[in-house]
Design an enzyme around this catalytic site. Structure first.
Site, PDB file in Angstrom:
ATOM      1  N   LYS A  84       0.848  -1.209   0.000  1.00 39.97           N
ATOM      2  CA  LYS A  84       0.000   0.000   0.000  1.00 39.97           C
ATOM      3  C   LYS A  84       0.878   1.252   0.000  1.00 39.97           C
ATOM      4  O   LYS A  84       1.890   1.310   0.717  1.00 39.97           O
ATOM      5  CB  LYS A  84      -0.897  -0.022   1.240  1.00 39.97           C
ATOM      6  CG  LYS A  84      -1.879   1.136   1.316  1.00 39.97           C
ATOM      7  CD  LYS A  84      -2.718   1.027   2.588  1.00 39.97           C
ATOM      8  CE  LYS A  84      -3.762   2.131   2.679  1.00 39.97           C
ATOM      9  NZ  LYS A  84      -4.542   2.047   3.937  1.00 39.97           N
ATOM     10  N   SER A 159      -9.469   2.084   3.302  1.00 33.73           N
ATOM     11  CA  SER A 159      -8.628   2.795   2.373  1.00 33.73           C
ATOM     12  C   SER A 159      -7.657   1.915   1.586  1.00 33.73           C
ATOM     13  O   SER A 159      -7.102   2.371   0.586  1.00 33.73           O
ATOM     14  CB  SER A 159      -7.822   3.857   3.133  1.00 33.73           C
ATOM     15  OG  SER A 159      -6.970   3.252   4.067  1.00 33.73           O
ATOM     16  N   SER A 183      -9.474  -0.311   7.494  1.00 32.54           N
ATOM     17  CA  SER A 183      -8.967  -0.149   6.125  1.00 32.54           C
ATOM     18  C   SER A 183      -8.276  -1.368   5.532  1.00 32.54           C
ATOM     19  O   SER A 183      -7.944  -1.361   4.345  1.00 32.54           O
ATOM     20  CB  SER A 183      -8.020   1.048   6.061  1.00 32.54           C
ATOM     21  OG  SER A 183      -8.738   2.246   6.097  1.00 32.54           O
TER      22      SER A 183
END
Lengths: 507, 95
Positions: A84, A159, A183
């Protein structure tokens, strides 16, 4: 079966048998990214040169090991992963999904990434995220949204939506995400994959760009539960670079993977089955609980009475911490600078134009909550309610080994459906934020599909350092059900009809 | 509770955020709605409840105070928007 369809443990087995090389596996993923990522936009940066160099080194280690099996072989040798884009990989641009860090190249590496590198992993690239991990749909990325592989008109959650979509679409073997309010788990649920949020402090946060420092945790997103255990094994553990890493030894997580639940007490909280949730989600989770009982678990009711206060508590504490953490983006040492007439104008302009709408909204909210006259009524009050939420869990875990509930009240929603109303978007996190507030661990695994073919997530929560318990329950359930074998009906011909994203950041 | 435009401007100044007129209007409306929702917390009796700042059971992590190898200057400066003489360059902060 194509190499990109394999789980991490299957890939390791094929590599061990010498049926395929790490370079070939990596090339298969890179080709698939090239074919599908223009549609899905799971990656912000793809790093083919780095990946192939790491894969070649991995192949050399496999060759050396074949010549001499006493040679040490790292545990994830040649496994292609995605990271990420809020977690630093040394020398690879880290944007955090923000214009303000569009060209930031970190001179250092996150501990979790360094450990995966030492474990022999291959880094395919950096995945899309809501700006600074603030969001539940990946629509807050300054570089355009990621699309859900199960339906490209829908969000992947957030996210860590880029990581979850990449795993679901076989654009990597596994990925790292981060979980501040859900997330990792929520996008895993919406994309039909496995996402594990470790106990706060179990994985070092060094090199993770800070959002809410008392809540942030790095966790694996994978194709099955065994893979989640394998990645957690190497990223977990104390780190001298992170004073909030938990100084407890790391158990062998794969030993927790046994296919029955005899002696396990599974708690079901009525507060997590609320009016307004999608009926198919409730039905799938209730059916999953029956499966757990058939596997030998004792199912009991537990109460978490302060659940209704978790959302306002979280959306007070997280923005307050964020407003402090994001004060560092001043255009001096790194990142965007928009020069004004005075240094003060430079700060205002840099931050006003560099941050996107949701980040500014949370900075404003947090600044307000921490400002003179409001601190006690808002921030301190939220911290006290946080204590009550923690105590709810402590009491529940006296009766139950794990708690099971839905990961998200709905399946994946449509792009643009919730962007106009921040409160509506915040509701997507209603079942996941409590674990962050209480600092406990949780995992989301697939437990069915709704009538539109969209995946549903089962959340299994465990006490602090209870990763073995949640892995055991998740594994037993997964092995008894077919859900993890399903893959999205995705081909390069799949084409989205909706509005296109804001475009790629320049390379 | 409704946030006034002046309050929004005050918060933006504390946070050093240049906002457009549209943003000020939007945030006044949205933050008011969010703060209204947060009033739900006032229902909870928190007398005698200590605040949670961290969930970790550890306090004060010490290590020996030994100098380590610093990161090279060029590496630290590589992301600087402006640099001069091996330093970060900024505007004057004093009149």
């Amino acid at each position: 079966m194509a190499p990109y369809e394999w789980t991490i443990h299957e890939t390791l087995e094929h590599l061990r048998r010498g049926e395929i090389s790490a370079v070939e596996v990596t090339e298969a993923y890179l080709r698939r990214i090239e074919a599908l990522d223009p549609i899905l936009h799971a990656y912000l940066t793809v790093t083919p040169d780095l990946a192939l160099a790491q894969a070649r080194e991995a192949d050399e280690r496999w060759a050396a090991w074949r010549r001499d099996p006493t040679m040490p072989l790292p545990p994830l040798n040649g496994i292609p992963l995605a990271i990420k884009d809020v977690i630093c990989v040394r020398g690879v641009r880290c944007t955090c999904g923000s214009r303000i860090l569009e060209n930031f190249v970190p001179p250092y590496e996150a501990t979790a990434v360094a450990r995966l590198r030492e474990a022999g992993a291959v880094f395919l690239g950096k995945t899309n995220t809501d700006e600074f991990a603030m969001g539940s749909s990946t629509e807050n990325s300054a570089f355009g949204p990621t699309r859900n592989p199960w339906d490209v008109e829908r969000v992947p959650g957030g996210s860590s939506g880029g990581s979850a979509a990449a795993v679901a679409a076989d654009l990597c073997a596994g990925a790292l995400g981060t979980d501040t309010g859900g997330s990792v788990r929520q996008p895993a649920a919406l994309c039909g994959v496995v996402g594990l949020k470790p106990t706060y402090g179990r994985v070092s946060r060094y090199g993770l760009v800070a959002y809410g420092s008392s809540l942030d945790q790095i966790g694996p997103i994978t194709k099955d539960v065994r893979d989640a255990a394998l990645l957690l094994q190497w990223i977990a553990g104390p780190d001298p670079q992170d004073a909030t890493s938990w100084p407890a030894p790391v158990p062998d997580y794969t030993r927790a993977l046994i296919p029955d639940l005899k002696g396990m007490r599974v708690g079901v909280p009525p507060e997590y089955f609320i009016p307004g949730m999608q009926p198919e989600v409730e039905a799938a989770v209730r059916e999953a609980i029956e499966v757990l009982a058939e596997l030998g678990a004792e199912v009991i009711e537990v109460s978490l009475p302060h659940t209704a206060y978790a959302l306002p508590t979280y959306y007070m504490i997280a923005p307050a911490e964020a407003s402090a953490n994001l004060a560092r983006y001043d255009g001096v040492k790194y990142g965007l600078r928009i020069q004004g007439e005075t240094i003060w104008d430079t700060y205002r302009l840099t931050r006003g134009r560099g941050f996107g709408p949701e980040v500014k909204r949370r900075i404003m909210l947090g600044t307000y909550a921490l400002s003179a006259g409001y601190y006690d009524a808002y921030y301190l009050k939220a911290q006290k309610v946080r204590t009550l939420i923690r105590r709810d869990f402590e009491q529940a875990f006296e009766k139950a080994d794990v708690i099971v509930c839905p990961t998200s009240p709905t399946t994946a929603f449509r792009l643009g459906e919730r962007t106009a109303d921040p409160l509506q978007m915040y509701l997507a996190d209603i079942f996941t934020i409590t674990a962050n507030l209480a600092g406990i661990c949780g995992i989301s695994i697939p437990c069915g599909f709704d009538n539109q073919g969209l995946p549903i997530g089962l959340q299994i929560l465990g006490p602090a350092l209870g990763e073995e318990k949640i892995l055991r329950v998740a594994y037993a359930y997964e092995q008894a059900t077919p859900w993890h074998h399903r893959r999205p009906p995705l081909t390069a011909a799949t084409s989205p009809g909706g509005p296109s994203g804001a475009g790629e950041p320049p390379a | 509770m409704a946030l006034s435009r002046e309050e929004v401007e005050h918060i933006a100044e504390l946070a050093k955020l240049a906002l457009t007129e549209e943003e000020k209007a939007l945030y006044a409306e949205q933050l008011s709605a969010i703060l209204d929702y947060f009033r739900k917390l006032q229902e909870v009796d928190t007398s005698d409840i200590p605040p949670t700042a961290t969930v970790l059971p550890i306090r004060n992590v010490f290590r020996p105070d030994e100098p380590g190898e610093p990161m090279p200057r060029e590496l630290l400066l590589q992301n600087a928007p402006a640099q001069a003489d091996g330093c970060f360059q900024v505007q004057p902060i004093l009149e």
